[in-house]
Design a protein around this motif. Sequence first.
Motif, PDB file in Angstrom:
ATOM      1  N   GLN A  74       0.826  -1.206   0.000  1.00  0.00           N
ATOM      2  CA  GLN A  74       0.000   0.000   0.000  1.00  0.00           C
ATOM      3  C   GLN A  74       0.863   1.259   0.000  1.00  0.00           C
ATOM      4  O   GLN A  74       0.446   2.303  -0.507  1.00  0.00           O
ATOM      5  CB  GLN A  74      -0.922   0.002   1.223  1.00  0.00           C
ATOM      6  CG  GLN A  74      -2.031  -1.049   1.169  1.00  0.00           C
ATOM      7  CD  GLN A  74      -2.844  -1.094   2.434  1.00  0.00           C
ATOM      8  OE1 GLN A  74      -3.072  -0.060   3.060  1.00  0.00           O
ATOM      9  NE2 GLN A  74      -3.270  -2.290   2.831  1.00  0.00           N
ATOM     10  N   ARG A  75       2.047   1.163   0.548  1.00  0.00           N
ATOM     11  CA  ARG A  75       2.974   2.293   0.562  1.00  0.00           C
ATOM     12  C   ARG A  75       3.783   2.396  -0.728  1.00  0.00           C
ATOM     13  O   ARG A  75       4.658   3.240  -0.841  1.00  0.00           O
ATOM     14  CB  ARG A  75       3.941   2.147   1.731  1.00  0.00           C
ATOM     15  CG  ARG A  75       3.342   2.504   3.084  1.00  0.00           C
ATOM     16  CD  ARG A  75       4.416   2.464   4.159  1.00  0.00           C
ATOM     17  NE  ARG A  75       4.054   3.256   5.317  1.00  0.00           N
ATOM     18  CZ  ARG A  75       4.870   3.526   6.327  1.00  0.00           C
ATOM     19  NH1 ARG A  75       6.111   3.058   6.310  1.00  0.00           N
ATOM     20  NH2 ARG A  75       4.466   4.251   7.337  1.00  0.00           N
ATOM     21  N   GLY A  76       3.565   1.495  -1.661  1.00  0.00           N
ATOM     22  CA  GLY A  76       4.281   1.549  -2.934  1.00  0.00           C
ATOM     23  C   GLY A  76       5.545   0.737  -2.978  1.00  0.00           C
ATOM     24  O   GLY A  76       6.341   0.871  -3.920  1.00  0.00           O
ATOM     25  N   ALA A  77       5.757  -0.106  -1.979  1.00  0.00           N
ATOM     26  CA  ALA A  77       6.968  -0.935  -1.965  1.00  0.00           C
ATOM     27  C   ALA A  77       6.875  -2.027  -3.017  1.00  0.00           C
ATOM     28  O   ALA A  77       5.786  -2.390  -3.492  1.00  0.00           O
ATOM     29  CB  ALA A  77       7.162  -1.555  -0.582  1.00  0.00           C
ATOM     30  N   GLY A  78       8.019  -2.578  -3.359  1.00  0.00           N
ATOM     31  CA  GLY A  78       8.071  -3.679  -4.312  1.00  0.00           C
ATOM     32  C   GLY A  78       7.564  -4.968  -3.693  1.00  0.00           C
ATOM     33  O   GLY A  78       7.138  -5.005  -2.532  1.00  0.00           O
ATOM     34  N   PRO A  79       7.624  -6.040  -4.446  1.00  0.00           N
ATOM     35  CA  PRO A  79       7.087  -7.318  -3.950  1.00  0.00           C
ATOM     36  C   PRO A  79       7.921  -7.884  -2.804  1.00  0.00           C
ATOM     37  O   PRO A  79       9.109  -7.598  -2.675  1.00  0.00           O
ATOM     38  CB  PRO A  79       7.150  -8.229  -5.177  1.00  0.00           C
ATOM     39  CG  PRO A  79       8.266  -7.669  -5.999  1.00  0.00           C
ATOM     40  CD  PRO A  79       8.197  -6.175  -5.803  1.00  0.00           C
ATOM     41  N   THR A  80       7.265  -8.687  -1.992  1.00  0.00           N
ATOM     42  CA  THR A  80       7.956  -9.441  -0.955  1.00  0.00           C
ATOM     43  C   THR A  80       8.561 -10.699  -1.572  1.00  0.00           C
ATOM     44  O   THR A  80       7.904 -11.403  -2.347  1.00  0.00           O
ATOM     45  CB  THR A  80       6.979  -9.839   0.162  1.00  0.00           C
ATOM     46  OG1 THR A  80       6.595  -8.662   0.879  1.00  0.00           O
ATOM     47  CG2 THR A  80       7.600 -10.826   1.132  1.00  0.00           C
ATOM     48  N   VAL A  81       9.802 -10.982  -1.241  1.00  0.00           N
ATOM     49  CA  VAL A  81      10.455 -12.218  -1.660  1.00  0.00           C
ATOM     50  C   VAL A  81      10.580 -13.107  -0.435  1.00  0.00           C
ATOM     51  O   VAL A  81      11.176 -12.710   0.570  1.00  0.00           O
ATOM     52  CB  VAL A  81      11.844 -11.959  -2.273  1.00  0.00           C
ATOM     53  CG1 VAL A  81      12.540 -13.286  -2.596  1.00  0.00           C
ATOM     54  CG2 VAL A  81      11.722 -11.102  -3.524  1.00  0.00           C
ATOM     55  N   ALA A 153      14.410  -4.473  -6.502  1.00  0.00           N
ATOM     56  CA  ALA A 153      12.980  -4.164  -6.463  1.00  0.00           C
ATOM     57  C   ALA A 153      12.285  -4.667  -5.216  1.00  0.00           C
ATOM     58  O   ALA A 153      11.132  -4.299  -4.954  1.00  0.00           O
ATOM     59  CB  ALA A 153      12.301  -4.771  -7.691  1.00  0.00           C
ATOM     60  N   THR A 154      12.947  -5.496  -4.428  1.00  0.00           N
ATOM     61  CA  THR A 154      12.301  -6.143  -3.283  1.00  0.00           C
ATOM     62  C   THR A 154      11.813  -5.119  -2.259  1.00  0.00           C
ATOM     63  O   THR A 154      12.558  -4.214  -1.864  1.00  0.00           O
ATOM     64  CB  THR A 154      13.280  -7.119  -2.607  1.00  0.00           C
ATOM     65  OG1 THR A 154      13.589  -8.173  -3.530  1.00  0.00           O
ATOM     66  CG2 THR A 154      12.681  -7.728  -1.354  1.00  0.00           C
ATOM     67  N   GLY A 155      10.580  -5.303  -1.811  1.00  0.00           N
ATOM     68  CA  GLY A 155      10.043  -4.450  -0.763  1.00  0.00           C
ATOM     69  C   GLY A 155      10.215  -5.032   0.618  1.00  0.00           C
ATOM     70  O   GLY A 155      10.253  -4.301   1.613  1.00  0.00           O
ATOM     71  N   LEU A 156      10.302  -6.363   0.706  1.00  0.00           N
ATOM     72  CA  LEU A 156      10.497  -7.068   1.975  1.00  0.00           C
ATOM     73  C   LEU A 156      11.111  -8.421   1.647  1.00  0.00           C
ATOM     74  O   LEU A 156      10.626  -9.122   0.762  1.00  0.00           O
ATOM     75  CB  LEU A 156       9.163  -7.255   2.707  1.00  0.00           C
ATOM     76  CG  LEU A 156       9.153  -8.201   3.916  1.00  0.00           C
ATOM     77  CD1 LEU A 156      10.000  -7.638   5.048  1.00  0.00           C
ATOM     78  CD2 LEU A 156       7.711  -8.443   4.403  1.00  0.00           C
ATOM     79  N   LEU A 157      12.170  -8.778   2.353  1.00  0.00           N
ATOM     80  CA  LEU A 157      12.765 -10.101   2.209  1.00  0.00           C
ATOM     81  C   LEU A 157      12.407 -10.912   3.436  1.00  0.00           C
ATOM     82  O   LEU A 157      12.615 -10.470   4.571  1.00  0.00           O
ATOM     83  CB  LEU A 157      14.289 -10.008   2.074  1.00  0.00           C
ATOM     84  CG  LEU A 157      15.040 -11.348   2.043  1.00  0.00           C
ATOM     85  CD1 LEU A 157      14.655 -12.163   0.816  1.00  0.00           C
ATOM     86  CD2 LEU A 157      16.553 -11.125   2.088  1.00  0.00           C
ATOM     87  N   VAL A 158      11.862 -12.113   3.207  1.00  0.00           N
ATOM     88  CA  VAL A 158      11.490 -13.005   4.296  1.00  0.00           C
ATOM     89  C   VAL A 158      12.299 -14.299   4.172  1.00  0.00           C
ATOM     90  O   VAL A 158      12.337 -14.917   3.104  1.00  0.00           O
ATOM     91  CB  VAL A 158       9.981 -13.337   4.262  1.00  0.00           C
ATOM     92  CG1 VAL A 158       9.642 -14.347   5.355  1.00  0.00           C
ATOM     93  CG2 VAL A 158       9.150 -12.076   4.419  1.00  0.00           C
ATOM     94  N   VAL A 159      12.935 -14.684   5.252  1.00  0.00           N
ATOM     95  CA  VAL A 159      13.677 -15.942   5.306  1.00  0.00           C
ATOM     96  C   VAL A 159      12.892 -16.877   6.221  1.00  0.00           C
ATOM     97  O   VAL A 159      12.925 -16.726   7.445  1.00  0.00           O
ATOM     98  CB  VAL A 159      15.105 -15.734   5.837  1.00  0.00           C
ATOM     99  CG1 VAL A 159      15.876 -17.053   5.797  1.00  0.00           C
ATOM    100  CG2 VAL A 159      15.812 -14.650   5.046  1.00  0.00           C
ATOM    101  N   ASP A 160      12.157 -17.795   5.626  1.00  0.00           N
ATOM    102  CA  ASP A 160      11.349 -18.722   6.418  1.00  0.00           C
ATOM    103  C   ASP A 160      12.201 -19.921   6.832  1.00  0.00           C
ATOM    104  O   ASP A 160      13.121 -20.314   6.115  1.00  0.00           O
ATOM    105  CB  ASP A 160      10.147 -19.188   5.594  1.00  0.00           C
ATOM    106  CG  ASP A 160       8.932 -19.464   6.470  1.00  0.00           C
ATOM    107  OD1 ASP A 160       9.056 -19.366   7.702  1.00  0.00           O
ATOM    108  OD2 ASP A 160       7.864 -19.785   5.926  1.00  0.00           O
TER     109      ASP A 160
END
Length: 726
Positions: A74-81, A153-160
């Motif tokens: 919603q804030r315009g960030a790139g996709p979450t990876v 382009a990443t807006g959030l990086l998640v390491v599961d």
Amino acid sequence: MTHADLADPADLRTSADAVLARLVSDHTGAARLREDQWLAIEALVAHRRRALVVQRTGWGKSAVYFVATSLLRQRGAGPTVIVSPLLALMRNQVDAAARAGIRARTINSSNQEEWDAVKAEVASGDVDVLLVSPERLNNPDFRDQVLPELSAATGLLVVDEAHCISDWGHDFRPDYRRLRTMLAELPADVPVLATTATANTRVTADVAEQLGTGAGTDALVLRGPLDRESLSLGVLRLPDAATRLAWLADHIGELPGSGIVYTLTVAAAEEVTAYLRQCGHTVASYTGRTENAERQQAEDDLLANRVKALVATSALGMGFDKPDLGFVVHLGSPSSPIAYYQQVGRAGRGVEHAEVLLLPGREDEAIWQYFASVGFPSEDLVRRTLDVLARSDRPLSLPALEPLVDLRRTRLETMLKVLDVDGAVRRVKGGWTATGRPWVYDAERYARVARQREVEQQAMREYALSTGCRMEFLRRQLDDSEAVPCGRCDNCAGSRFSDKVSDSALDTARGELGRPGVEVEPRRMWPTGMAAVGIPLKGRIPEGEQTFPGRALGRLSDIGWGNRLRPMLTPQAPDVPVPDDVADAVVTVLADWAKGPGGWASGAPDAPARPVGVVTVASRTRPQLIGSLGTRIAGIGRMPLLGSVEYTPDGTGARPSRSNSAQRVRALHEAFTVPAPLAAALAAADGPVLLVDDLSDTGWTLAVAARLLRKSGARGVFPLVLAVQG
């Protein structure tokens, strides 16, 4: 909603709860974030921080990254990876994202035909979440062409399942260490979230340190209590494998809902599945050998309660999400309490009560020892590999390396991945190359990790024997400072299950486990790259030099004959004549083999001729065992014992430990000879022969010996061994 609205903490919290409500729309009750969930989301969205969340299974870690994704987008960030280790986990995450209106796609080994379309959707902004496997991070095309743009382009990086980053963790994966490079290259304002349910203090510190790479600030660590209020833990110590199987058959119907029966090996999973089906239970097998389509069908069947249980190895582990999973039974003890906690955490996520039972077996420790023996290679082997790569004028693939390096493929690949992370080698199109960068063998660290594994094994022995609270024990192993007695386990509240089994179930189990005989597939292709080490063998083994399909009494990894044969075939076992019960079982195998499909007594038009003689394989470690076995078979079958395939005068007969196929063939190529009396007997024999050995590990001893026999005049070779390794 405007940027200013989201900047206000109260509005941000309201928006976060609204996303959560969509995410859990299929559950009852008001949707409101836990305090630590909110702290993580606030850190990621408002402060663009890096955070590590260590919370029990079922706590809601995925809600953190899906809610944060929605707010950041919603804030315009790139996709979450999201870097996710298992296909089952990816499928569950895609479904969960869709519930929150989040568009998720995945790039993994099972959907290669979709990769171009997914990349295009990411580039056009149509994807909110992209899930990738850690292996993708070092795929040359993905690393060089996709990853740089994705990182930018990443807006959030998640390491599961972030414990996989640490070689102190129970499921270390070298590919995860590639994240250090990605973290260092991310823009400073890109938030990062790492999540796990199974990290003790040492692993937490290791992951947090790596998470801070390139950030210039420490990661926020949010660690909660690890109690699982729905789980009732118990241990049943039963006398043998047949009794454990019988207990399952008698009592699995009493366990709530549907669940998982874990085994330590693929062979055991297949044995247990066959037995439970024979007893009328609806179960399916799920192992590393299960095809992707069959795996997905098995997952779907369990999710829909069409099966009582999946009988699974650790291939069904992290990320499988069935909230109403009613039980987890372990037929055999994992070697680590942390791994055990992670696996039992599959149960009871969305129900008030779930049963967890451990049925340890005497074969467990032998299996632990096997897996412990394939740790990081010695410095000599690593240096040799680096030297081979350095001297090559082109990239070398794994098959090309195998004739030159004394390591099995999976271990070789794991070693190369570690060296890649350390900067000593690089994966490129066509294989691997040496970088020439200095590299230090961290022997002290590898030794500490090995010692830690021994400590974990001892902890599992203590868990099985403990008279204290079992949940408290596991929580303390995970350094949970809030661990207290649970009041629910068998030691706190009394055992909920009898150890009694019915005579009929026990008889059936003994019959199933006591049934001897597994097929030994012939080797049909020589390993690639043999010319590089001066061995003139390549391509398909000619039909006239192959063995027929053979037979073994059992697998060393199974819980039936494996338990009987394993003590006989360890390096420390004394060399003695074949025991009567083993010889009698071999006779049964021969009788079934002769009458079965493809057997010489089957009556089929294309059935091979009956064996007319017995040949043994020479052994420097167990000559009495093999010699007596050959003599007994010859006597019972009324065939002559023709002789032995012997070692050449300069052949050591030594096989490389855990070596790959190319190294095995290299060691065996000129190690054997057919003595003249045996060659004369083969030329005079009017039919095929039985080739008798004690153990088939890779199948190459049988293949090389059979080739010599065929070239010496044998009209066919039927391999017969006591055990196969697999």
